[in-house]
Design a protein around this motif. Structure first.
Motif, mmCIF file in Angstrom:
data_model
loop_
_atom_site.group_PDB
_atom_site.id
_atom_site.type_symbol
_atom_site.label_atom_id
_atom_site.label_comp_id
_atom_site.label_asym_id
_atom_site.label_seq_id
_atom_site.Cartn_x
_atom_site.Cartn_y
_atom_site.Cartn_z
ATOM 1 N N UNK A 394 0.862 -1.181 0.000
ATOM 2 C CA UNK A 394 0.000 0.000 0.000
ATOM 3 C C UNK A 394 0.894 1.225 0.000
ATOM 4 N N UNK A 395 0.315 2.363 -0.327
ATOM 5 C CA UNK A 395 1.104 3.591 -0.390
ATOM 6 C C UNK A 395 0.325 4.695 -1.054
ATOM 7 N N UNK A 396 0.972 5.369 -2.022
ATOM 8 C CA UNK A 396 0.345 6.524 -2.662
ATOM 9 C C UNK A 396 0.671 6.522 -4.154
ATOM 10 N N UNK A 397 -0.293 7.014 -4.955
ATOM 11 C CA UNK A 397 -0.055 7.090 -6.388
ATOM 12 C C UNK A 397 0.713 8.365 -6.709
ATOM 13 N N UNK A 398 1.598 8.253 -7.682
ATOM 14 C CA UNK A 398 2.363 9.400 -8.169
ATOM 15 C C UNK A 398 1.791 9.814 -9.513
ATOM 16 N N UNK A 399 1.450 11.078 -9.638
ATOM 17 C CA UNK A 399 0.972 11.616 -10.915
ATOM 18 C C UNK A 399 1.731 12.886 -11.240
ATOM 19 N N UNK A 400 2.326 12.888 -12.433
ATOM 20 C CA UNK A 400 3.056 14.071 -12.914
ATOM 21 C C UNK A 400 4.043 14.588 -11.868
ATOM 22 N N UNK A 407 -3.287 4.545 -1.975
ATOM 23 C CA UNK A 407 -3.579 3.333 -2.740
ATOM 24 C C UNK A 407 -3.408 2.139 -1.809
ATOM 25 N N UNK A 408 -4.348 1.185 -1.884
ATOM 26 C CA UNK A 408 -4.237 -0.010 -1.045
ATOM 27 C C UNK A 408 -4.600 -1.248 -1.844
ATOM 28 N N UNK A 409 -4.304 -2.402 -1.259
ATOM 29 C CA UNK A 409 -4.681 -3.704 -1.820
ATOM 30 C C UNK A 409 -4.150 -3.915 -3.229
ATOM 31 N N UNK A 410 -2.853 -3.727 -3.393
ATOM 32 C CA UNK A 410 -2.210 -4.050 -4.655
ATOM 33 C C UNK A 410 -1.055 -5.008 -4.386
#
Length: 450
Positions: A394-400, A407-410
């Motif tokens: 889990x963590x965080x999405x990076x955009x630009x 973000x979780x459950x990947x």
């Protein structure tokens, strides 16, 4: 703890073992005492004090093909128990299988001089100060907006003594202390709750991060995880936060462990002298770091330990070796033996770290259009034989180039060989654990999501 008594007890065991006909032996003792307090929602839940004393003996008989070895241990070191344990160990060793690689460290390999690594904090914190630290830490976590509850905070102080005597005339011991503070915060409510934690550990109580900082960090991390989203399966750069990146360095240590190399159970078994990381990557193991959490003046076989580069400019330079694995590989031990009282020595890292890169975290992610910043990993999906890597995350999405939503459950997947080759470190290394790393970016990993 009386220092001389520990060494006298171990020397008595060695003398008795030799008198009864064994060819070689070592005696290893670990003495521990500590206090742990736990606080939750402003109330002290527990105050625990523990003291342990464990002694282990290795007894050897020589054969034409090597050594026969037996290990016996006890937490009762009264003379009657030790005498009975020695008798049992002698009998066991005579019937043990032969091992062509097992032996004690040679006298020339043993640590001859004493080293002061500043590992002992004589200023033991009071129980009252431990309770106060735990309460302050939890209070700081609960003060973060969005934090609804706490799983509690702990504060600990411990004192360990390690003593080793061998039949090769080695007799030394060293003392260490460790202090720690930790807290777990809960954010959100009902089915939308998230938890996270923070902690600090150090040889000296005064060197710990402040309770306020630990608590706030735990609270902030828990709140940031709220309202997490799913992402679709894709292949993107993955950025490992420093506290997760250190697990990759730890995995490297497992793959260059001399015992695994001797058994040919590592995907790096034939890579000595080859580039396994990009140029500029250096990974160091330093048992002599002042106040280091894994520092020691000698290893579990009494061998002198020195700072070594395991990876230099991307090239694999050394295995982690104890006496047995070194002999199996036709090499010399580099003093990386570790052991418990009831087990034989085996290779292990000490203060292990990847050196800083040249760019900041902001620069590291600035060109990522879509990527994953991982702050938590779980699962047992690392195969050091093949290098296959798969972890829940889990963590965080990076955009630009910006860290955005949670973000979780990947699942993240790749192969360690390719991950190591496509790795870039940031310049945010902190020596806060026994194994440390800066934030790491790995190109082209698979994210398994929706």
């Amino acid at each position: 703890m009386k220092k001389q008594n520990s060494l006298e007890t171990l020397q008595y065991c060695i003398d008795e073992i030799k008198r009864k006909g064994a060819d070689a032996a070592d005696a290893f003792m670990v003495e521990s005492e500590g206090v742990t307090v736990r606080s939750r929602l402003g109330a002290t839940e527990t105050v625990e004090r523990a003291e342990t004393k464990d002694l282990g003996l290795r007894i050897f008989f020589s054969t034409n093909k090597g050594m026969k070895q037996a290990i016996v241990s006890s937490n009762d070191i009264s003379k009657n128990v030790l005498d009975r344990m020695i008798e049992q160990g002698i009998a066991m060793a005579k019937h043990a299988p032969e091992d062509p690689y097992m032996e004690l460290a040679q006298h020339s390999e043993l640590a001859a001089k004493d080293r002061n690594l500043d590992l002992y904090d004589a200023n033991q914190p009071s129980v009252e100060s431990l309770i106060e630290s735990a309460k302050k830490t939890e209070s700081a976590a609960l003060a973060v907006k969005g934090v609804a509850n706490s799983e509690g905070a702990e504060a600990h102080y411990g004192h360990n003594r390690v003593s080793l005597v061998t039949s090769h005339m080695f007799a030394k011991q060293f003392d260490t202390t460790s202090s720690s503070i930790s807290v777990s915060a809960v954010a959100g409510a009902n089915a939308k709750m998230e938890t996270d934690y923070d902690y600090s550990i150090a040889r000296y109580f005064a060197d710990l991060k402040s309770p306020e900082k630990i608590g706030k960090t735990a609270g902030d991390r828990a709140v940031a995880k709220l309202n997490s989203r799913k992402v679709s399966t894709c292949q993107v750069p993955v950025v490992f936060e420093a506290r997760i990146a250190k697990d990759l360095v730890s995995t490297l240590a497992s793959t260059i462990n001399g015992a695994a190399i001797a058994r040919k159970t590592s995907f790096l078994k034939d890579k000595m002298g080859e580039a396994i990381f990009p140029k500029g990557i250096n990974i160091i193991d330093d048992p002599l770091k002042k106040k280091g959490l894994a520092s020691k003046p000698f290893d579990a076989e009494g061998v002198n330990s020195e700072k070594i580069a395991l990876v230099e400019n991307g090239v694999l330079k050394s295995w982690l070796l104890d006496v047995r694995s070194a002999k199996h590989l036709g090499l010399k031990t580099n003093g990386r033996a570790a052991r418990g009282v009831s087990s034989p020595p085996s290779p292990s890292s000490t203060n292990l770290y990847m050196e800083n890169g040249k760019i900041s975290l902001k620069e590291l992610i600035s060109d990522i259009k879509s990527g994953f910043y991982i702050t938590e990993a779980f699962g047992m999906g690392i195969n050091t034989v093949t290098g296959d890597y798969s972890q829940g995350a889990s963590g965080f999405w990076i955009e630009n180039g910006e860290i955005t939503y949670a973000v979780s459950e990947v699942t993240i997947a790749g192969n360690l060989s390719e991950m190591f080759k496509n790795l870039t470190p940031a310049n945010d290394l902190e020596h806060s654990h026994a194994i440390n790393s800066p934030t790491l970016r790995v190109e082209g990993m698979t994210i398994a999501g929706d």
